[in-house]
Structure formats: structure tokens, C-alpha cells
Write a protein that holds these residues in place. Structure first.
Motif, PDB file in Angstrom:
ATOM      1  N   ASN A  42       1.226  -1.543  -0.102  1.00  0.00           N
ATOM      2  CA  ASN A  42       0.070  -0.399  -0.156  1.00  0.00           C
ATOM      3  C   ASN A  42       1.038   1.335  -0.179  1.00  0.00           C
ATOM      4  O   ASN A  42       2.044   1.437   0.143  1.00  0.00           O
ATOM      5  CB  ASN A  42      -0.774   0.028   0.951  1.00  0.00           C
ATOM      6  CG  ASN A  42      -0.070   0.246   2.502  1.00  0.00           C
ATOM      7  OD1 ASN A  42       0.899   0.926   2.993  1.00  0.00           O
ATOM      8  ND2 ASN A  42      -0.812  -0.305   3.435  1.00  0.00           N
ATOM      9  N   ARG A  65       0.726   3.551 -12.947  1.00  0.00           N
ATOM     10  CA  ARG A  65      -1.085   2.909 -13.089  1.00  0.00           C
ATOM     11  C   ARG A  65      -1.718   3.334 -14.487  1.00  0.00           C
ATOM     12  O   ARG A  65      -2.368   2.266 -15.581  1.00  0.00           O
ATOM     13  CB  ARG A  65      -2.634   3.269 -12.039  1.00  0.00           C
ATOM     14  CG  ARG A  65      -2.288   2.414 -11.131  1.00  0.00           C
ATOM     15  CD  ARG A  65      -3.851   2.847  -9.735  1.00  0.00           C
ATOM     16  NE  ARG A  65      -4.177   4.191  -9.662  1.00  0.00           N
ATOM     17  CZ  ARG A  65      -3.726   5.045  -9.107  1.00  0.00           C
ATOM     18  NH1 ARG A  65      -2.824   5.052  -8.209  1.00  0.00           N
ATOM     19  NH2 ARG A  65      -4.769   6.148  -9.151  1.00  0.00           N
ATOM     20  N   GLN A  72      -4.459  -3.160  -8.570  1.00  0.00           N
ATOM     21  CA  GLN A  72      -4.688  -2.594  -7.630  1.00  0.00           C
ATOM     22  C   GLN A  72      -6.913  -3.855  -6.636  1.00  0.00           C
ATOM     23  O   GLN A  72      -7.143  -4.170  -7.445  1.00  0.00           O
ATOM     24  CB  GLN A  72      -4.991  -1.461  -7.291  1.00  0.00           C
ATOM     25  CG  GLN A  72      -6.292  -0.886  -8.635  1.00  0.00           C
ATOM     26  CD  GLN A  72      -6.308   0.823  -7.962  1.00  0.00           C
ATOM     27  OE1 GLN A  72      -5.386   1.602  -7.865  1.00  0.00           O
ATOM     28  NE2 GLN A  72      -7.411   1.520  -7.901  1.00  0.00           N
ATOM     29  N   LYS A  73      -6.035  -3.840  -5.621  1.00  0.00           N
ATOM     30  CA  LYS A  73      -7.309  -4.302  -5.235  1.00  0.00           C
ATOM     31  C   LYS A  73      -7.159  -3.248  -3.444  1.00  0.00           C
ATOM     32  O   LYS A  73      -6.301  -2.617  -3.097  1.00  0.00           O
ATOM     33  CB  LYS A  73      -7.612  -5.701  -4.883  1.00  0.00           C
ATOM     34  CG  LYS A  73      -6.123  -6.476  -3.878  1.00  0.00           C
ATOM     35  CD  LYS A  73      -5.880  -7.805  -4.446  1.00  0.00           C
ATOM     36  CE  LYS A  73      -5.026  -8.243  -3.337  1.00  0.00           C
ATOM     37  NZ  LYS A  73      -4.675  -9.398  -3.110  1.00  0.00           N
ATOM     38  N   ILE A  74      -9.052  -3.273  -3.198  1.00  0.00           N
ATOM     39  CA  ILE A  74      -9.681  -2.582  -2.428  1.00  0.00           C
ATOM     40  C   ILE A  74      -9.282  -3.747  -0.590  1.00  0.00           C
ATOM     41  O   ILE A  74     -10.020  -4.820  -1.223  1.00  0.00           O
ATOM     42  CB  ILE A  74     -10.402  -1.845  -2.080  1.00  0.00           C
ATOM     43  CG1 ILE A  74     -10.314  -1.166  -3.369  1.00  0.00           C
ATOM     44  CG2 ILE A  74     -11.149  -1.078  -1.230  1.00  0.00           C
ATOM     45  CD1 ILE A  74     -11.415   0.288  -4.039  1.00  0.00           C
ATOM     46  N   ASN A  78      -7.410   0.893   2.516  1.00  0.00           N
ATOM     47  CA  ASN A  78      -6.633   1.206   1.970  1.00  0.00           C
ATOM     48  C   ASN A  78      -6.607   0.516   0.343  1.00  0.00           C
ATOM     49  O   ASN A  78      -7.098  -1.040  -0.181  1.00  0.00           O
ATOM     50  CB  ASN A  78      -5.301   0.187   2.808  1.00  0.00           C
ATOM     51  CG  ASN A  78      -5.985   0.124   4.066  1.00  0.00           C
ATOM     52  OD1 ASN A  78      -4.790   1.892   3.699  1.00  0.00           O
ATOM     53  ND2 ASN A  78      -5.600  -0.039   5.052  1.00  0.00           N
ATOM     54  N   LEU A  79      -5.885   0.777  -0.792  1.00  0.00           N
ATOM     55  CA  LEU A  79      -5.178  -0.169  -1.752  1.00  0.00           C
ATOM     56  C   LEU A  79      -4.200  -0.831  -1.597  1.00  0.00           C
ATOM     57  O   LEU A  79      -3.109  -0.558  -1.473  1.00  0.00           O
ATOM     58  CB  LEU A  79      -5.790   1.538  -2.838  1.00  0.00           C
ATOM     59  CG  LEU A  79      -6.289   2.053  -3.492  1.00  0.00           C
ATOM     60  CD1 LEU A  79      -6.086   3.228  -4.523  1.00  0.00           C
ATOM     61  CD2 LEU A  79      -7.386   0.790  -4.313  1.00  0.00           C
ATOM     62  N   TYR A  81      -1.377  -2.837  -4.280  1.00  0.00           N
ATOM     63  CA  TYR A  81      -1.037  -2.733  -5.103  1.00  0.00           C
ATOM     64  C   TYR A  81       0.411  -3.744  -5.944  1.00  0.00           C
ATOM     65  O   TYR A  81       0.599  -4.602  -4.878  1.00  0.00           O
ATOM     66  CB  TYR A  81       0.220  -1.715  -5.951  1.00  0.00           C
ATOM     67  CG  TYR A  81      -0.571  -0.074  -5.819  1.00  0.00           C
ATOM     68  CD1 TYR A  81      -1.504   0.466  -6.861  1.00  0.00           C
ATOM     69  CD2 TYR A  81      -0.338   0.228  -4.926  1.00  0.00           C
ATOM     70  CE1 TYR A  81      -2.429   1.268  -6.693  1.00  0.00           C
ATOM     71  CE2 TYR A  81      -1.615   1.824  -4.519  1.00  0.00           C
ATOM     72  CZ  TYR A  81      -2.061   2.424  -5.599  1.00  0.00           C
ATOM     73  OH  TYR A  81      -2.789   3.540  -5.719  1.00  0.00           O
TER      74      TYR A  81
END
Length: 109
Positions: A42, A65, A72-74, A78-79, A81
Motif C-alpha cells: 500500500n 497505473r 490494485q485491490k481494495i 486501503n488500496l 498494489y
């Protein structure tokens, strides 16, 4: 803001330029390398590891990006990478092919 003339160049030329622009900055190179070595990073982790301010890291992540090199995933708020390996392979092939073809062309002269 000026006008770009991207339309006069081929898609491949524009794509190579976009990829090399991303790896043309040492902070972005560092970010890509760090993410490749650490699963699901993150922004806060990148700030601690690289030593740049959070807004700066966020700006660089946005540039990376745009090329699709990052997934990316949530999780919660938080994101996280990770490297998009398909795009990484595409980038590697395009840039490598450019240099190989350029070298071959130079050899013909």
C-alpha cells in the motif's frame, strides 16, 4: 495547455513512449521494483520504504497505473498494489523489440 501530436505516431510508438516515460523516473523505477519484491503493497508501506512523501508516492503510482503496469485491490479503506505481469511482459517485449530492431537497422548501414 499545449496540444499533443500523438496522433501522428503509431500506436506502438506511443505505447513505447508511455512505458519508457514511466521507467524514466528513478522514483517510479524504485516503486515498481519494491512492489515486485513485496506482495500487496500500500502507499504507506511505499512511503516508509522509499522515503518520499505520501502525495509524491501517490502521484507516481497514478502515472504507473496509467500504463496498466499495476493491479490494485481494495482491502477496507486501503488500496494495495501488485505488478500486472501481463502488462510487464508486454512492456518488456515492446521495448526490447524496439532496441533489437534499431540495432539491426544500424547494422545495415
Amino acid at each position: 495547455m499545449g496540444f499533443t501530436k500523438k496522433h501522428i505516431f503509431s500506436d506502438q510508438q506511443n505505447q513505447i513512449a508511455n512505458y519508457t516515460k514511466v521507467i524514466g523516473h528513478p522514483a517510479r523505477v524504485s516503486i515498481i521494483q519494491y512492489i515486485s519484491e513485496h506482495k500487496d503493497c500500500n502507499c504507506n508501506r511505499l512511503v516508509k520504504a522509499i522515503g518520499l512523501a505520501q502525495p509524491t508516492i501517490s502521484q507516481h503510482l497514478a502515472e504507473i497505473r496509467k500504463t496498466g503496469l499495476l493491479k490494485q485491490k481494495i482491502k477496507g479503506k486501503n488500496l494495495f498494489y501488485s505488478i500486472n505481469q501481463d502488462k510487464l511482459n508486454e512492456c518488456r517485449r515492446l521495448v526490447n523489440d524496439f532496441f533489437v530492431k534499431t540495432q539491426v537497422n544500424c547494422s545495415k548501414l
